[in-house]
Design a protein around this motif. Structure first.
Motif, mmCIF file in Angstrom:
data_model
loop_
_atom_site.group_PDB
_atom_site.id
_atom_site.type_symbol
_atom_site.label_atom_id
_atom_site.label_comp_id
_atom_site.label_asym_id
_atom_site.label_seq_id
_atom_site.Cartn_x
_atom_site.Cartn_y
_atom_site.Cartn_z
ATOM 1 N N THR A 110 -32.646 -9.607 13.302
ATOM 2 C CA THR A 110 -33.072 -9.317 12.126
ATOM 3 C C THR A 110 -31.959 -9.855 11.019
ATOM 4 N N THR A 111 -30.852 -9.350 11.479
ATOM 5 C CA THR A 111 -29.694 -9.738 10.398
ATOM 6 C C THR A 111 -28.715 -10.690 11.017
ATOM 7 N N GLY A 112 -28.471 -10.639 12.389
ATOM 8 C CA GLY A 112 -27.591 -11.348 12.939
ATOM 9 C C GLY A 112 -26.101 -10.874 12.605
ATOM 10 N N GLY A 113 -25.824 -9.621 12.339
ATOM 11 C CA GLY A 113 -24.680 -8.980 11.875
ATOM 12 C C GLY A 113 -24.681 -8.847 10.599
ATOM 13 N N GLY A 114 -25.098 -9.570 9.835
ATOM 14 C CA GLY A 114 -24.943 -9.287 8.394
ATOM 15 C C GLY A 114 -25.656 -8.618 7.532
ATOM 16 N N PRO A 115 -25.709 -8.372 6.229
ATOM 17 C CA PRO A 115 -24.648 -9.255 5.468
ATOM 18 C C PRO A 115 -23.445 -8.600 5.410
ATOM 19 N N ALA A 116 -22.594 -9.852 5.321
ATOM 20 C CA ALA A 116 -21.111 -9.267 5.347
ATOM 21 C C ALA A 116 -20.650 -8.307 6.413
ATOM 22 N N ASN A 117 -21.200 -8.823 7.485
ATOM 23 C CA ASN A 117 -20.867 -7.620 8.772
ATOM 24 C C ASN A 117 -21.249 -6.390 8.798
ATOM 25 N N SER A 118 -22.111 -6.265 7.848
ATOM 26 C CA SER A 118 -22.770 -4.661 7.597
ATOM 27 C C SER A 118 -23.485 -4.146 8.781
ATOM 28 N N THR A 119 -23.935 -4.884 9.746
ATOM 29 C CA THR A 119 -24.824 -4.295 10.644
ATOM 30 C C THR A 119 -24.324 -4.788 12.110
ATOM 31 N N GLU A 120 -22.905 -5.325 12.078
ATOM 32 C CA GLU A 120 -22.431 -5.794 13.335
ATOM 33 C C GLU A 120 -22.452 -4.687 14.165
ATOM 34 N N THR A 121 -22.659 -4.637 15.370
ATOM 35 C CA THR A 121 -22.548 -3.483 16.481
ATOM 36 C C THR A 121 -21.757 -4.202 17.571
ATOM 37 N N LEU A 122 -21.381 -3.339 18.593
ATOM 38 C CA LEU A 122 -20.342 -3.600 19.444
ATOM 39 C C LEU A 122 -20.999 -4.779 20.251
ATOM 40 N N SER A 123 -22.326 -4.601 20.715
ATOM 41 C CA SER A 123 -22.964 -5.771 21.510
ATOM 42 C C SER A 123 -22.977 -7.078 20.658
ATOM 43 N N THR A 124 -23.216 -6.930 19.491
ATOM 44 C CA THR A 124 -23.594 -8.600 18.793
ATOM 45 C C THR A 124 -22.075 -9.078 18.728
ATOM 46 N N LEU A 125 -20.987 -8.054 18.385
ATOM 47 C CA LEU A 125 -19.555 -8.566 18.226
ATOM 48 C C LEU A 125 -19.216 -9.381 19.805
ATOM 49 N N ILE A 126 -19.698 -8.644 20.798
ATOM 50 C CA ILE A 126 -19.277 -9.137 22.079
ATOM 51 C C ILE A 126 -19.720 -10.505 22.327
ATOM 52 N N TYR A 127 -20.967 -10.654 21.796
ATOM 53 C CA TYR A 127 -21.686 -11.931 21.982
ATOM 54 C C TYR A 127 -20.982 -13.025 21.172
ATOM 55 N N ARG A 128 -20.746 -12.612 19.974
ATOM 56 C CA ARG A 128 -19.714 -13.539 18.815
ATOM 57 C C ARG A 128 -18.741 -14.009 19.423
ATOM 58 N N PHE A 129 -17.686 -13.015 19.818
ATOM 59 C CA PHE A 129 -16.677 -13.370 20.392
ATOM 60 C C PHE A 129 -16.559 -14.229 21.596
ATOM 61 N N ALA A 130 -17.514 -14.048 22.517
ATOM 62 C CA ALA A 130 -17.440 -14.604 23.826
ATOM 63 C C ALA A 130 -18.045 -16.178 23.414
ATOM 64 N N PHE A 131 -19.103 -16.259 22.672
ATOM 65 C CA PHE A 131 -19.586 -17.336 22.692
ATOM 66 C C PHE A 131 -19.872 -18.329 21.474
ATOM 67 N N ASN A 132 -19.195 -17.770 20.376
ATOM 68 C CA ASN A 132 -18.819 -18.411 19.142
ATOM 69 C C ASN A 132 -17.662 -18.785 18.768
ATOM 70 N N SER A 133 -16.526 -17.901 19.247
ATOM 71 C CA SER A 133 -15.210 -18.212 18.977
ATOM 72 C C SER A 133 -14.390 -18.288 20.234
ATOM 73 N N GLY A 134 -15.038 -18.134 21.363
ATOM 74 C CA GLY A 134 -14.380 -18.259 22.762
ATOM 75 C C GLY A 134 -13.217 -17.457 23.079
ATOM 76 N N GLN A 135 -13.435 -16.194 22.505
ATOM 77 C CA GLN A 135 -12.303 -15.207 22.902
ATOM 78 C C GLN A 135 -12.918 -14.207 23.830
ATOM 79 N N PHE A 136 -12.903 -14.790 24.955
ATOM 80 C CA PHE A 136 -13.507 -14.303 26.201
ATOM 81 C C PHE A 136 -12.892 -12.908 26.422
ATOM 82 N N SER A 137 -11.668 -12.794 26.734
ATOM 83 C CA SER A 137 -11.137 -11.526 27.181
ATOM 84 C C SER A 137 -11.238 -10.337 26.069
ATOM 85 N N PHE A 138 -11.142 -10.963 24.922
ATOM 86 C CA PHE A 138 -11.574 -10.074 23.627
ATOM 87 C C PHE A 138 -12.677 -9.436 23.523
ATOM 88 N N ALA A 139 -13.658 -10.174 23.994
ATOM 89 C CA ALA A 139 -15.134 -9.818 23.896
ATOM 90 C C ALA A 139 -15.264 -8.887 25.298
#
Lengths: 269, 273
Positions: A210-239
């Motif tokens: 629905t929102t992909g976490g937006g607008p302005a991160n207002s719907t970001e959940t733990l799971s979507t952040l895990i996905y984002r950090f691991a696969f969009n910014s390559g911060q695997f261990s942080f994810a």
């Protein structure tokens, strides 16, 4: 399953980027960073708010529906089938459907216009005040029937002579609900609350679609952040550190609920 | 039986109304999927001249046929593995009374509590190193590992409540334990196997996050992933999107309406155990 989970728990304390063959032990750094990163900290809080809201609303509606279709109404079997149907559908597909229904020119706004409530029209998923609640609404819409079925199973295991005795004693429907249904439904309540809160903590599909976490991160959940950090910014261990937080939340809620509700169940029996 | 009173009638109306409200989004979905793009009718009004054009576009452009086969393959193979492994494991765990059996049971139960998000990323790295990214087998592997604890839990609960007489008779008659399991125990497990199959099939079929990670960009897709890619492509054309979404729902809906009695029972019963 246990081995990768264990590896996950260990990797959370490293600086691994997911690709390089070596990594360094960095202790609690990932967790400190998590606490200092607004997006991550907000997502933790938001995930809890979402899970608790879903738990209350979904089960309240589910219980009302269950009481309704457990009565003498003629259409009860048909209604059960239709009310439960959304729960077997693919959540991500349902979420795409709702994204269109909630769009600025979507069906909900049309409907509000048609009944003269056009003042209420808004861009439900594009407004950071309403987006999170819209997602909660989608989840509740889909899974209220699921709660209903479990409550219904609980209601049907209550022997009819208990009701007959209560009727003889002159107990009205409200009295019967609080003195018979609610205490004897304790096991169904336990299962429903656990399932809905754990599902809420893991929420991903509905947000992604629905929102992909937006607008302005207002719907970001733990799971979507895990996905984002691991696969969009390559911060695997942080994810993975985020995944550890998610696991801890699930464990805390599961144990707390189990302990509280078990005590309630024992008192009721 | 209580009589059908005026109050029951009022309740009937309220419940039917509630169901209609809940079904409203599905009405919009079906309605819009048959409407041509140039139509200016209100979203809420029934479509005046329905067309199948959207369905043709959706079917041809989304690769849904292929996705359907992929999803079916993953679901069927995973569920078979889950049933066989869990039933065998549960049989051993429920009937062996030694200390190791209790320890193994506890370990399996820990697996029940762990959310898959925790294992997903380390497994992603492993699967990449094994060169299985983009392969449907990566999903089969993942789901089998993930769901065996829950299925084992259900089977153990059921087996503990099942008398041991039949299997003992079979063993006396000269069956090996494995034969006894296949010929006697497994057929006795049929009700709970139904529940295990339904719960896991729905879960595996509907899962989106795992295929998104393990299959993205590989040209292989399961149904949820294919629908997602398709929606992204056609985001400006509601009607085609709706047709695609509906095609994505049809397989589950058909199975659901054909088996709804068992499915509803499976969901409530399986979770009660």
């Amino acid at each position: 399953m246990l081995i990768p989970s264990g590896r996950g728990a260990i990797l959370a304390f490293t600086d691994w980027n997911g690709i390089s063959p070596s990594w360094e032990w960095i202790g609690l750094d990932n967790f400190v960073r998590l606490w200092e990163t607004d997006v991550a900290r907000d997502a933790v809080v938001r995930t809890i708010v979402i899970a608790v809201s879903i738990m209350f609303v979904q089960n309240a509606i589910g219980l009302l529906l269950a009481l309704g279709v457990n009565s003498q109404i003629k259409s009860r079997n048909l209604l059960r089938v239709f009310l439960f149907a959304p729960a077997v559908l693919t959540p991500v597909v349902i979420a795409y459907l709702w994204r269109n229904l909630l769009a600025p020119t979507g069906a909900l706004n049309e409907l509000l216009d048609a009944v003269g409530l056009d003042g209420l029209q808004r861009e439900w998923l594009g407004d950071s005040d309403t987006a999170m609640w819209a997602i909660i609404g989608i989840v509740v819409w889909q899974f209220a029937g699921y709660s209903m079925v479990i409550f219904l199973a609980g209601l049907q295991s209550i022997p009819t002579d208990v009701y007959e005795a209560a009727a003889l004693d002159g107990a009205g429907p409200v009295r019967r609900f609080f003195s018979i249904d609610l205490p004897l439904l304790a096991p169904a309540i336990t299962i429903n609350l656990m399932l809905s809160i754990i599902g809420g903590i893991k929420l991903f599909d509905q947000v992604y679609a629905t929102t992909g976490g937006g607008p302005a991160n207002s719907t970001e959940t733990l799971s979507t952040l895990i996905y984002r950090f691991a696969f969009n910014s390559g911060q695997f261990s942080f994810a993975i550190a985020l995944a550890v937080v998610l696991t801890v939340l699930v464990a805390i809620f599961a144990f707390a609920q189990y302990a509280i509700l078990r005590r309630g169940e024992r008192r009721a029996s | 039986m209580r009589r059908y009173t005026g109050r029951t009638f009022a309740l009937e109306i309220v419940m039917v109304a509630a169901t209609l409200v809940i079904a409203f989004p599905l009405y919009v979905l079906v309605n819009m999927s048959f409407r041509s793009r140039t139509s200016t009718e209100s979203i809420l009004a029934p479509t005046a001249d329905p067309t199948l054009e959207n369905y043709r576009t959706a079917w041809e452009d989304a690769g849904l046929g292929r996705a359907l086969l992929n999803s079916t393959f993953v679901t069927v193979v995973s569920v078979i593995i889950i049933v066989v492994v869990s039933a065998l494991a549960a049989y051993t765990l429920a009937r062996v009374t030694r200390a190791w059996s209790k320890i193994v049971f506890i370990v399996v139960m820990i697996g029940l509590l762990l959310p898959f998000q925790l294992a997903m990323l380390p497994l992603y790295a492993t699967i990449r190193d094994l060169d299985l990214i983009g392969s449907l087998w990566s999903l089969v592997l993942f789901y089998s590992g993930l769901q065996v604890p829950f299925a084992t839990f259900l089977y153990v609960g059921f087996l503990r409540a099942t008398p041991t007489d039949y299997e003992e008779a079979a063993l006396l008659d000269g069956c090996t334990p494995l034969q006894a399991f296949r010929r006697v125990v497994f057929p006795l497990l049929r009700p709970i196997t139904g529940t295990v199959v339904i719960l896991n099939a729905v879960f595996v079929w509907n899962d989106f996050l795992t295929p998104l990670l393990y299959l993205s960009g590989s040209g292989t897709a399961t149904m949820p992933l294919a629908v997602s890619t398709f929606v992204a492509q056609y985001s400006s054309n509601f009607n085609v999107v709706f047709a695609g979404l509906l095609i994505g729902m049809v397989p589950v809906l058909v199975v659901y309406f054909a088996m709804q009695r068992h499915i509803i029972k499976g969901f409530s019963g399986g979770l009660k155990a």
